[in-house]
Design an enzyme around this catalytic site. Structure first.
Site, short mmCIF file in Angstrom:
data_model
loop_
_atom_site.label_atom_id
_atom_site.label_comp_id
_atom_site.label_asym_id
_atom_site.label_seq_id
_atom_site.Cartn_x
_atom_site.Cartn_y
_atom_site.Cartn_z
N TYR A 141 0.81 -1.22 0.00
CA TYR A 141 0.00 0.00 0.00
C TYR A 141 0.85 1.27 0.00
O TYR A 141 0.38 2.34 -0.39
CB TYR A 141 -0.92 0.03 1.23
CG TYR A 141 -2.01 -1.01 1.23
CD1 TYR A 141 -2.34 -1.73 0.08
CD2 TYR A 141 -2.71 -1.30 2.38
CE1 TYR A 141 -3.34 -2.68 0.08
CE2 TYR A 141 -3.71 -2.26 2.41
CZ TYR A 141 -4.02 -2.94 1.25
OH TYR A 141 -5.02 -3.90 1.27
N LYS A 186 4.04 -15.01 2.96
CA LYS A 186 4.08 -15.78 1.71
C LYS A 186 5.54 -16.02 1.37
O LYS A 186 6.05 -15.68 0.30
CB LYS A 186 3.35 -15.03 0.59
CG LYS A 186 3.10 -15.85 -0.68
CD LYS A 186 2.17 -17.02 -0.46
CE LYS A 186 1.90 -17.72 -1.79
NZ LYS A 186 1.13 -18.99 -1.58
N ASP A 219 -2.20 -18.31 2.31
CA ASP A 219 -3.29 -19.12 1.77
C ASP A 219 -3.72 -20.18 2.77
O ASP A 219 -4.91 -20.46 2.93
CB ASP A 219 -2.92 -19.73 0.42
CG ASP A 219 -1.47 -20.18 0.34
OD1 ASP A 219 -0.73 -19.99 1.31
OD2 ASP A 219 -1.08 -20.70 -0.72
N ASP A 243 -5.32 -6.81 5.99
CA ASP A 243 -6.54 -6.15 5.50
C ASP A 243 -7.55 -7.19 5.03
O ASP A 243 -8.74 -7.14 5.34
CB ASP A 243 -6.16 -5.20 4.37
CG ASP A 243 -7.28 -4.23 4.02
OD1 ASP A 243 -8.31 -4.21 4.72
OD2 ASP A 243 -7.12 -3.48 3.04
N ASP A 247 -11.19 -9.08 7.22
CA ASP A 247 -12.54 -9.10 6.66
C ASP A 247 -13.08 -10.53 6.62
O ASP A 247 -14.27 -10.76 6.88
CB ASP A 247 -12.54 -8.49 5.25
CG ASP A 247 -12.64 -6.97 5.29
OD1 ASP A 247 -12.46 -6.39 6.37
OD2 ASP A 247 -12.89 -6.37 4.23
#
Length: 357
Positions: A141, A186, A219, A243, A247
């Site tokens: 970001y 990751k 994942d 982020d 959610d």
């Protein structure tokens, strides 16, 4: 001694949930003799409309003087086509930078009265009580960007220092809970994730040897959040992964409207508190927004910035009692059932506070 609180109602449903949060804050302030001074300022789209900038200088200055800051929500389609520097979200990013906050705390706890709202089977929700710590200032970001119709890129960057400081916050919080930390990355693909994993491992090994550390690829973490959510205690992750995963985790609780958050510059001191939901312009002004995330954000404020854990607990118990009484906002029930509006639901929480435990 006076404690200074700045409210930033913002856009969409922000002013509605902020009004409830303020009523709750003022109630516990009186109950626990906290001597609060509360002032409101503009941030986001409303600030663009009134001041020509998403983060006015007066707002930034007031927030930097404050002991804690509460934000309702920012953004909306009204400002979608404005220049980047005038988009409401830039005000929030600028505020985070001004306050120096780097650790975003998002707790997820499943209320027994609401297990039927989650898409998961009730037996998988038993005992779910986790805390996501999301790094807030680095990653994709904030890296270099290039926009274009034929080619575009967003660079993901992290420094060891950025990873180490958020890891210390996560480890300290884990030591106050159940002593388990899952770090999400990751590392099989991304260089930044390999730096992340090495840095987290070193801090845990050298500074927090009693913390049980597990590394998970993002994942796998996304899968395990649904298959074994009760196994998680504290989850540490970088900006974008956090982020997305928070959610996803909100669906364990049943609604985005239920979840609070805190953005801190460490484990103590001033912070920025906000519900994790967005501005929800489609329901703004209709008195149907769920204020629980905002109210629980006030509880986090009392616990982390104002050193008032008893007042925080009083709010949390009042919310639980309100839900157990059967009171619901529209997002928590079947459309055929009756619900309370934002303001009325807030009044029930305040009444629960005034009636005591």
């Amino acid at each position: 001694m006076t404690t200074n609180i700045v409210l930033l109602p913002g856009d969409g449903i922000g002013p509605e949930v902020t009004a409830v949060a303020q009523a709750v804050l003022e109630t516990v302030g009186n109950q626990f003799s906290l001597n609060l001074s509360i002032e409101a300022h503009d941030l986001g789209g409303v600030a663009v409309d009134r001041h020509g900038t998403p983060l006015p200088k007066d707002t930034a200055a007031a927030c930097k003087r404050a002991d804690a800051v509460f934000l309702g929500a920012v953004g909306g389609p009204k400002w979608a086509n404005t220049p980047v520097e005038l988009r409401p979200e830039q005000g929030l990013l600028g505020l985070r930078a001004a306050l120096g906050v780097f650790a975003n705390l998002r707790p997820v706890k499943v209320h027994a009265a609401l297990t039927d709202l989650s898409p998961l089977r009730p037996e998988r929700l038993a005992g779910v009580d986790l805390l996501v710590v999301r790094e807030l200032t680095g990653g994709i970001y904030f890296g270099a960007k290039e926009e274009g119709n034929e080619r575009a890129f967003d660079a993901c960057e992290y420094t060891r220092q950025e990873v180490e400081r958020v890891t210390r916050v996560a480890c300290q919080l884990a030591s106050e809970r159940r002593g388990r930390l899952v770090s999400v990355d990751k590392a099989n693909v991304l260089a930044t994730s390999r730096l992340w994993r090495n840095s987290v491992s070193q801090v845990c090994r050298e500074e927090f040897p009693n913390i049980e550390l597990e590394h998970l690829l993002v994942d796998a973490a996304a899968m395990h959040l649904l298959s074994r959510p009760a196994d998680f205690d504290v989850v540490l992750t970088e900006n974008m992964f956090g982020d997305i995963l928070t959610d996803e985790a909100s669906m364990l609780a049943g609604s985005l409207g239920l979840l609070p958050s805190a953005s801190l510059a460490g484990t103590n001191g001033a912070g920025l508190y906000e519900p994790i939901h967005g501005s929800a312009p489609d329901i703004a002004g209709k008195d149907v927004a769920n204020p629980i995330g905002a109210v629980l954000s006030v509880a986090m404020m009392l616990r982390h910035s104002l050193s008032a854990p008893d007042a925080a607990s009083a709010i949390e118990h009042a919310v639980i009692a309100t839900l157990e009484s059967g009171s619901r906002t529209r997002d928590l029930i079947d459309p055929s059932e009756s619900s309370l509006g934002t303001e009325a639901f807030g009044r029930v929480i305040v009444e629960r506070l005034l009636s005591g435990p």
